[in-house]
Design a protein around this motif. Structure first.
Motif, PDB file in Angstrom:
ATOM      1  N   GLY A 179      14.683  -3.597 106.952  1.00  0.00           N
ATOM      2  CA  GLY A 179      15.937  -3.276 107.614  1.00  0.00           C
ATOM      3  C   GLY A 179      16.676  -4.525 108.038  1.00  0.00           C
ATOM      4  N   MET A 180      17.823  -4.328 108.673  1.00  0.00           N
ATOM      5  CA  MET A 180      18.639  -5.445 109.124  1.00  0.00           C
ATOM      6  C   MET A 180      18.426  -5.762 110.601  1.00  0.00           C
ATOM      7  SD  MET A 180      19.988  -6.496 106.435  1.00  0.00           S
ATOM      8  CE  MET A 180      21.123  -7.694 107.112  1.00  0.00           C
ATOM      9  N   ARG A 181      17.549  -5.007 111.256  1.00  0.00           N
ATOM     10  CA  ARG A 181      17.220  -5.272 112.647  1.00  0.00           C
ATOM     11  C   ARG A 181      15.753  -4.938 112.858  1.00  0.00           C
ATOM     12  NH1 ARG A 181      21.226  -1.357 115.705  1.00  0.00           N
ATOM     13  NH2 ARG A 181      22.604  -2.342 114.171  1.00  0.00           N
ATOM     14  N   PRO A 182      15.124  -5.495 113.889  1.00  0.00           N
ATOM     15  CA  PRO A 182      13.698  -5.222 114.084  1.00  0.00           C
ATOM     16  C   PRO A 182      13.411  -3.727 114.265  1.00  0.00           C
ATOM     17  CG  PRO A 182      14.382  -7.103 115.398  1.00  0.00           C
ATOM     18  CD  PRO A 182      15.635  -6.501 114.824  1.00  0.00           C
ATOM     19  N   ASP A 183      12.283  -3.306 113.756  1.00  0.00           N
ATOM     20  CA  ASP A 183      11.825  -1.931 113.935  1.00  0.00           C
ATOM     21  C   ASP A 183      11.775  -1.622 115.439  1.00  0.00           C
ATOM     22  OD1 ASP A 183       9.992   0.319 114.287  1.00  0.00           O
ATOM     23  OD2 ASP A 183       9.401   0.027 112.209  1.00  0.00           O
ATOM     24  N   PRO A 184      12.335  -0.496 115.881  1.00  0.00           N
ATOM     25  CA  PRO A 184      12.318  -0.188 117.319  1.00  0.00           C
ATOM     26  C   PRO A 184      10.930   0.050 117.884  1.00  0.00           C
ATOM     27  CG  PRO A 184      13.183   1.665 116.047  1.00  0.00           C
ATOM     28  CD  PRO A 184      13.092   0.510 115.108  1.00  0.00           C
ATOM     29  N   THR A 185       9.918   0.191 117.016  1.00  0.00           N
ATOM     30  CA  THR A 185       8.542   0.330 117.527  1.00  0.00           C
ATOM     31  C   THR A 185       7.869  -1.023 117.690  1.00  0.00           C
ATOM     32  OG1 THR A 185       7.408   0.531 115.385  1.00  0.00           O
ATOM     33  CG2 THR A 185       8.377   2.544 116.311  1.00  0.00           C
ATOM     34  N   PHE A 186       8.548  -2.119 117.374  1.00  0.00           N
ATOM     35  CA  PHE A 186       8.027  -3.460 117.658  1.00  0.00           C
ATOM     36  C   PHE A 186       8.460  -3.838 119.074  1.00  0.00           C
ATOM     37  CE2 PHE A 186       8.365  -4.980 112.941  1.00  0.00           C
ATOM     38  CZ  PHE A 186       7.436  -4.037 112.574  1.00  0.00           C
ATOM     39  N   HIS A 187       7.530  -4.362 119.844  1.00  0.00           N
ATOM     40  CA  HIS A 187       7.824  -4.706 121.233  1.00  0.00           C
ATOM     41  C   HIS A 187       7.350  -6.127 121.509  1.00  0.00           C
ATOM     42  CE1 HIS A 187       8.763  -0.499 121.812  1.00  0.00           C
ATOM     43  NE2 HIS A 187       7.599  -0.196 121.255  1.00  0.00           N
ATOM     44  N   ALA A 188       8.195  -6.896 122.178  1.00  0.00           N
ATOM     45  CA  ALA A 188       7.868  -8.289 122.435  1.00  0.00           C
ATOM     46  C   ALA A 188       6.671  -8.435 123.364  1.00  0.00           C
ATOM     47  CB  ALA A 188       9.088  -9.015 123.015  1.00  0.00           C
ATOM     48  N   SER A 189       6.573  -7.561 124.369  1.00  0.00           N
ATOM     49  CA  SER A 189       5.506  -7.687 125.362  1.00  0.00           C
ATOM     50  C   SER A 189       4.777  -6.366 125.540  1.00  0.00           C
ATOM     51  CB  SER A 189       6.094  -8.118 126.712  1.00  0.00           C
ATOM     52  OG  SER A 189       6.833  -7.047 127.290  1.00  0.00           O
ATOM     53  N   PRO A 200       7.764 -15.927 117.020  1.00  0.00           N
ATOM     54  CA  PRO A 200       8.854 -16.869 116.745  1.00  0.00           C
ATOM     55  C   PRO A 200       8.554 -17.852 115.622  1.00  0.00           C
ATOM     56  CG  PRO A 200       7.667 -17.520 118.724  1.00  0.00           C
ATOM     57  CD  PRO A 200       7.114 -16.183 118.320  1.00  0.00           C
ATOM     58  N   LEU A 201       7.318 -17.832 115.124  1.00  0.00           N
ATOM     59  CA  LEU A 201       6.919 -18.816 114.115  1.00  0.00           C
ATOM     60  C   LEU A 201       6.996 -18.288 112.689  1.00  0.00           C
ATOM     61  CD1 LEU A 201       3.832 -20.347 115.947  1.00  0.00           C
ATOM     62  CD2 LEU A 201       6.196 -21.154 115.953  1.00  0.00           C
ATOM     63  N   THR A 202       7.415 -17.039 112.500  1.00  0.00           N
ATOM     64  CA  THR A 202       7.452 -16.462 111.157  1.00  0.00           C
ATOM     65  C   THR A 202       8.788 -15.770 110.920  1.00  0.00           C
ATOM     66  OG1 THR A 202       6.469 -14.404 111.943  1.00  0.00           O
ATOM     67  CG2 THR A 202       4.958 -16.078 111.122  1.00  0.00           C
ATOM     68  N   GLY A 203       9.006 -15.355 109.698  1.00  0.00           N
ATOM     69  CA  GLY A 203      10.289 -14.748 109.346  1.00  0.00           C
ATOM     70  C   GLY A 203      10.186 -13.303 108.936  1.00  0.00           C
ATOM     71  N   HIS A 204       9.302 -12.540 109.605  1.00  0.00           N
ATOM     72  CA  HIS A 204       9.081 -11.158 109.201  1.00  0.00           C
ATOM     73  C   HIS A 204       9.543 -10.144 110.253  1.00  0.00           C
ATOM     74  CE1 HIS A 204       5.907 -12.407 106.040  1.00  0.00           C
ATOM     75  NE2 HIS A 204       7.002 -11.992 105.440  1.00  0.00           N
ATOM     76  N   ALA A 205      10.482 -10.511 111.112  1.00  0.00           N
ATOM     77  CA  ALA A 205      10.893  -9.618 112.195  1.00  0.00           C
ATOM     78  C   ALA A 205      11.565  -8.351 111.696  1.00  0.00           C
ATOM     79  CB  ALA A 205      11.828 -10.352 113.147  1.00  0.00           C
ATOM     80  N   PHE A 206      12.020  -8.328 110.442  1.00  0.00           N
ATOM     81  CA  PHE A 206      12.789  -7.179 109.973  1.00  0.00           C
ATOM     82  C   PHE A 206      11.994  -6.260 109.052  1.00  0.00           C
ATOM     83  CE2 PHE A 206      15.786 -10.631 110.907  1.00  0.00           C
ATOM     84  CZ  PHE A 206      16.401 -10.042 112.006  1.00  0.00           C
ATOM     85  N   LEU A 207      10.689  -6.361 109.116  1.00  0.00           N
ATOM     86  CA  LEU A 207       9.837  -5.388 108.435  1.00  0.00           C
ATOM     87  C   LEU A 207       9.866  -4.064 109.189  1.00  0.00           C
ATOM     88  CD1 LEU A 207       6.713  -7.627 107.765  1.00  0.00           C
ATOM     89  CD2 LEU A 207       8.298  -6.773 106.044  1.00  0.00           C
TER      90      LEU A 207
END
Length: 468
Positions: A2-12, A82-89
């Motif tokens: 997708g063009m934005r992070p999956d809403p089920t991904f959470h930073a904390s 922050p070290l990888t480029g897979h935030a939009f899986l």
């Protein structure tokens, strides 16, 4: 993608706790006699739904004899590193290994869990050729790919070289190769997990394939030949930096559960049995001044029993060991749940002080001798086994099968598939939900559970929580 992070991904962890509750649970079903293909069951867990606690969809596979055991997602909150480029899986595909066949199924859960279907099958020959490993086991979604641990090396019996971890591409699902560059003293394998910002991995040991595939080998257990080491790794350098022996009598340190908040450098491991006294135990590890330490922080005693009520394997002991076969840690790092498969008990410990666990809740169901029924009157064969906790910490789900041949040794009357749920109180306490009981198709046993949107043994978090 997708063009934005999956809403089920959470930073904390805190943000994951505040997310919407799960509506569906995915449960692996195995055919213990290999008479039918294994399957993935989709269970409705939304209160008030007309199909609540029922199987609403199944995904049977085309082969027999896979022996489904553990599984995981293609991507999760670790993608926000922050070290990888897979935030939009997307958290979309379930990676399901056949532990006995060394085959892996990729199941697509989109556009809806009740329409889940097989997306790809990875045949064992690809795994053998690219890794030299066999018997895939634990699956974790890392920030740069899918990590899969194995229980066997090469060769027919899996003993030609040690087992280890291999990496799969999280988009194409191609097997890339071995993860380890320097394995150090590691010769057996089982579970693994990590602290991503602190850049370390922890792994444990069970046994080599000849020690588990045809059942537990009593002579090997009493000779302390099963796993009893815990290994610590430099995650980025992919090398073993420290190995600690728990003591040869502490047989089978299995599930490892690091603290979810990456600012906390500690975690837990459950030990199945102490061969000197049949106790189960919980151990806490921590890192201090760059070095890892571990100590036994809780013990669970065996229960005396009439030998006539015991399976042949245990009759000479006159007691039922708790058999700590799974543990799980709530996302707020407050409660540790401990499955005692032998005595039929699920324990809840307050681990706010990680080196001083306090027992705060307990329920009994099943058990080798107790055979405690469910509150609804249903017979629960086996004992509490694979446990999964909702993100908000309010619901604790579990199943009852350990491994087909071990089930037969400890529960010779059979372990028909069952899944139950207990409600957890915020301050401690546990009670089985009398309105939650899942009926599965005949002939199956149930193993690991995954929850829609993530759960407490799936996601790795990259940022500390605020407000816990």
């Amino acid at each position: 993608m997708g063009m934005r992070p999956d809403p089920t991904f959470h930073a904390s962890p805190k943000l994951a706790m505040d997310a919407p509750a799960e509506d569906f649970a995915y449960t692996l079903l195995l055919s213990p006699d290999f008479s039918q293909p294994d399957a993935l069951a989709v269970v409705d867990v939304k209160p008030g739904s007309p199909t609540y606690s029922q199987v609403v969809h199944t995904v049977p596979v085309p082969n027999k004899g896979d022996e489904f055991h553990h599984f995981g997602w293609n991507a999760c909150s670790s993608s926000l590193s922050p070290l990888t480029g897979h935030a939009f899986l997307e958290r979309r595909y379930l990676i399901i290994p056949g532990m006995r066949s060394s085959r892996i199924y990729i199941v697509d859960t989109k556009p809806h869990p009740t329409q889940a279907k097989i997306h790809k099958i990875i045949e064992p020959e690809e795994i053998f050729r690219k890794t030299g490993y066999s018997r895939p086991h634990t699956v974790h979604c890392g920030p740069e790919g899918i990590y899969v641990s194995t229980l066997g090396g090469a060769g027919k019996d899996g003993t030609d070289g040690p087992p280890g971890i291999f990496i799969m591409d999280c988009e194409t699902f191609e097997v890339l190769g071995r993860w380890e560059i320097d394995r150090g003293l590691q010769e057996k394998h089982y579970d693994f997990w990590w602290n991503l910002p602190r850049d370390y991995m922890v792994s444990s040991e069970w046994a080599l394939p000849p020690q588990f595939e045809n059942g537990i080998v009593p002579e090997d257990l009493l000779s302390n030949k099963y796993g009893h080491h815990i290994h610590f790794w430099d995650l980025r350098a992919r090398r073993n930096v420290q190995t600690i022996d728990l003591g040869a009598n502490h047989q089978m340190g299995l599930e490892v559960r690091p603290a979810h908040d990456p600012s906390r450098e500690y975690g837990f491991i459950g030990v199945v049995v102490d061969t000197t006294n049949l106790e189960g135990s919980i151990w806490t590890w921590w890192r201090e001044d760059g070095k890892f330490h571990i100590e036994k922080t809780a013990t669970i005693p065996p229960e005396p029993a009439d030998p006539e009520l015991l399976p042949p394997l245990l009759q000479g002991f006159g007691a039922v060991p708790p058999l700590v076969t799974d543990i799980d840690l709530s996302i707020d790092d407050k409660f540790l749940y401990v499955a005692c498969w032998g005595t039929g008990e699920m324990r809840q410990y307050d681990v706010t002080e990680p080196r001083k666990p306090k027992l705060t809740g307990s329920v009994h169901i099943g058990g080798i001798v107790r055979r405690t029924p469910h509150p609804n009157g249903q017979t629960f064969a086996g004992g509490p086994q694979m446990v999964e906790i909702s993100r908000d910490g309010k619901r604790v789900y579990w199943t009852n099968s350990l491994y087909s041949t071990w089930d037969n040794q400890f529960y010779p009357d059979g372990v028909p598939a069952a899944q139950v749920m207990a409600r957890a109180e915020p301050g401690g306490g546990l009670a089985l939900a009398d309105d939650y009981w899942v009926d599965f198709p005949d002939g199956y046993r149930a193993h690991q559970i995954r929850l829609e949107g993530g759960d407490c043994s799936t996601d790795s978090f990259c940022y500390p929580s605020v407000g816990i």
